[in-house]
Write an enzyme that holds these catalytic residues in place. Sequence first.
Site, PDB file in Angstrom:
ATOM      1  N   LYS A  67       0.850  -1.202   0.000  1.00  0.00           N
ATOM      2  CA  LYS A  67       0.000   0.000   0.000  1.00  0.00           C
ATOM      3  C   LYS A  67       0.872   1.232   0.000  1.00  0.00           C
ATOM      4  O   LYS A  67       1.850   1.302   0.744  1.00  0.00           O
ATOM      5  CB  LYS A  67      -0.860  -0.008   1.288  1.00  0.00           C
ATOM      6  CG  LYS A  67      -1.877   1.107   1.331  1.00  0.00           C
ATOM      7  CD  LYS A  67      -3.156   0.721   0.651  1.00  0.00           C
ATOM      8  CE  LYS A  67      -4.074   1.904   0.379  1.00  0.00           C
ATOM      9  NZ  LYS A  67      -3.650   2.750  -0.760  1.00  0.00           N
ATOM     10  N   LYS A  91       4.760   2.470   8.500  1.00  0.00           N
ATOM     11  CA  LYS A  91       3.543   3.217   8.849  1.00  0.00           C
ATOM     12  C   LYS A  91       2.325   2.302   8.972  1.00  0.00           C
ATOM     13  O   LYS A  91       1.555   2.397   9.932  1.00  0.00           O
ATOM     14  CB  LYS A  91       3.293   4.276   7.767  1.00  0.00           C
ATOM     15  CG  LYS A  91       2.295   5.332   8.134  1.00  0.00           C
ATOM     16  CD  LYS A  91       1.967   6.233   6.947  1.00  0.00           C
ATOM     17  CE  LYS A  91       3.175   6.960   6.416  1.00  0.00           C
ATOM     18  NZ  LYS A  91       2.822   7.897   5.310  1.00  0.00           N
ATOM     19  N   LYS A 103       5.398   2.404  -2.837  1.00  0.00           N
ATOM     20  CA  LYS A 103       5.304   3.809  -3.256  1.00  0.00           C
ATOM     21  C   LYS A 103       5.559   3.876  -4.746  1.00  0.00           C
ATOM     22  O   LYS A 103       6.248   3.018  -5.308  1.00  0.00           O
ATOM     23  CB  LYS A 103       6.360   4.659  -2.541  1.00  0.00           C
ATOM     24  CG  LYS A 103       6.003   6.125  -2.477  1.00  0.00           C
ATOM     25  CD  LYS A 103       5.015   6.360  -1.372  1.00  0.00           C
ATOM     26  CE  LYS A 103       4.706   7.809  -1.148  1.00  0.00           C
ATOM     27  NZ  LYS A 103       4.044   7.992   0.161  1.00  0.00           N
ATOM     28  N   THR A 187      -5.549  12.789   6.460  1.00  0.00           N
ATOM     29  CA  THR A 187      -4.168  12.927   6.952  1.00  0.00           C
ATOM     30  C   THR A 187      -4.102  14.049   7.993  1.00  0.00           C
ATOM     31  O   THR A 187      -3.525  13.874   9.077  1.00  0.00           O
ATOM     32  CB  THR A 187      -3.198  13.190   5.778  1.00  0.00           C
ATOM     33  OG1 THR A 187      -3.437  12.188   4.779  1.00  0.00           O
ATOM     34  CG2 THR A 187      -1.752  13.143   6.211  1.00  0.00           C
ATOM     35  N   ASN A 218      -2.874  19.547   0.714  1.00  0.00           N
ATOM     36  CA  ASN A 218      -4.062  18.896   1.276  1.00  0.00           C
ATOM     37  C   ASN A 218      -3.896  18.617   2.781  1.00  0.00           C
ATOM     38  O   ASN A 218      -4.765  18.964   3.579  1.00  0.00           O
ATOM     39  CB  ASN A 218      -4.343  17.602   0.502  1.00  0.00           C
ATOM     40  CG  ASN A 218      -5.601  16.922   0.989  1.00  0.00           C
ATOM     41  OD1 ASN A 218      -6.654  17.553   1.116  1.00  0.00           O
ATOM     42  ND2 ASN A 218      -5.505  15.644   1.298  1.00  0.00           N
TER      43      ASN A 218
HETATM   44  N1  GLU Z   1       0.585   9.019   0.352  1.00  0.00           N
HETATM   45  C1  GLU Z   1       0.003   8.859   1.636  1.00  0.00           C
HETATM   46  C2  GLU Z   1       1.068   8.487   2.658  1.00  0.00           C
HETATM   47  O1  GLU Z   1       2.233   8.743   2.470  1.00  0.00           O
HETATM   48  C3  GLU Z   1      -1.197   7.921   1.651  1.00  0.00           C
HETATM   49  C4  GLU Z   1      -0.932   6.515   1.241  1.00  0.00           C
HETATM   50  C5  GLU Z   1      -2.179   5.661   1.077  1.00  0.00           C
HETATM   51  O2  GLU Z   1      -3.263   6.151   1.353  1.00  0.00           O
HETATM   52  O3  GLU Z   1      -2.016   4.518   0.647  1.00  0.00           O
HETATM   53  O4  GLU Z   1       0.775   8.006   3.716  1.00  0.00           O
END
Ligand code: GLU
Length: 431
Positions: A67, A91, A103, A187, A218
């Site tokens: 993810k 995370k 990523k 977030t 955002n």
């Molecule tokens: N890009 C965001 C992060 O760094 C969200 C990642 C996601 O929702 O999968 O946490």
Amino acid sequence: MANIFEDATSRLTEILSHLTVSDDIRERLSHPKLALSVSIPVRMDNGKLKVFKGYRVQFDDTRGPCKGGIRFHPHVNLDEVTTLSFWMTIKCAVVGLPFGGAKGGVIVDAKSLSNLELERLSRGYIRAIADVIGPKRDIPAPDMYTNATIMGWMADEYSQIVRQQAPGVITGKPVHLNGSLGRKSATGRGALFTLDQWIKSQNLKPKKLEIAVQGFGNAGYHFAKLAHEAGYKIVAISDSEGGVYAKSGLDPDLIMQHKLSRRQLKADLYCDATVCEDPGYEVLSNQKLLELDVDILALAAKENQITKTNAANINARNIIEIANGPVSSAADSILEAKSINVIPDVLCNAGGVTVSYFEWVQNRAGFYWDEEEVNQRLKTIMDRESNLIFDMANEKNISLRTAAYLHAVKRIAGAIGERGTHEFFQNKLIA
Ligand code: GLU
């Protein structure tokens, strides 16, 4: 400076020294599972063909499908995407989601593209990586300079490739295209839940506390708006051009309205105006904002904003990392020596991926929740995991970052360990 991935793994080595785990864990977490590099041909509006470079890195999938977001930025490179995929692994484990980490990124100045070029690039990127993603395999989402509109195009392209509806392949989609209520603000909201718990644990009251916010994208905007509504005093806000300051406090919504009123907005995302054109306030540089004497400095811009070069000049009492990697590891020790508390990114900005998880769950169930339910479930997770980490830091007398990593690594090590480690295979299973 060491490359960013070396910096991230050196932190891991330091953290693993606090834990009795098999060496297999370190070995396993030092290498990405898959790193895909692609070329994306795009027909530009002037008729010419331009090829963009893109990446998707899947770091680890021991705990579930990979993810992580996709960023569009001129400085994207494989080292950075790999590091971000490592941080996503940590995370997701910090907040206990059943995901590994990934990523993606494309090297592009997205602001220079027309909306049609942006759509062609987004769809082209998905065609290029379609073989390695999927709702049970790897689920992308937004990151810097990508948003719901772009996720909608990407999910649509994927469903055309696989010739079936597959909304669970991507999260952060528009609400009308199977997205989740509450994802856009998640977030910022998650960061505020974590901050609230931290403030409570320090016996402080939000009403008296001053916050400076670096970054007005955002995450930064939603955090500032929600914190303002909750009674914190936002004294400074900046974007990539510079910032504004008012000792008596700012209203983030008014600043956003003013910024948007002078913008050229593309794809509902890229705005060429800046907060520092707002006439009502004192203007200050990004560097000066970082050095303000405030209770809380919220870093919501990008990585490496506080490094060993400027760490000694930081005067805030608490830092919250809403962006990924805004404090380098060399800066970490300088801040620690100054007794500045840093609430780390892998906890503080995990609200985004948590609501992405909720979106994926809703897509797979075909059953959608109201916004209150999304926000309440987010609060339950952020409050619980934050307090576990704060308690661990307190008990072991370690930094909040070390505690967050230990908390995550225990879960990842548990999953890796259950499949067998060096120590396990040395012994006989049945004596
Ligand atoms: N890009 C965001 C992060 O760094 C969200 C990642 C996601 O929702 O999968 O946490």
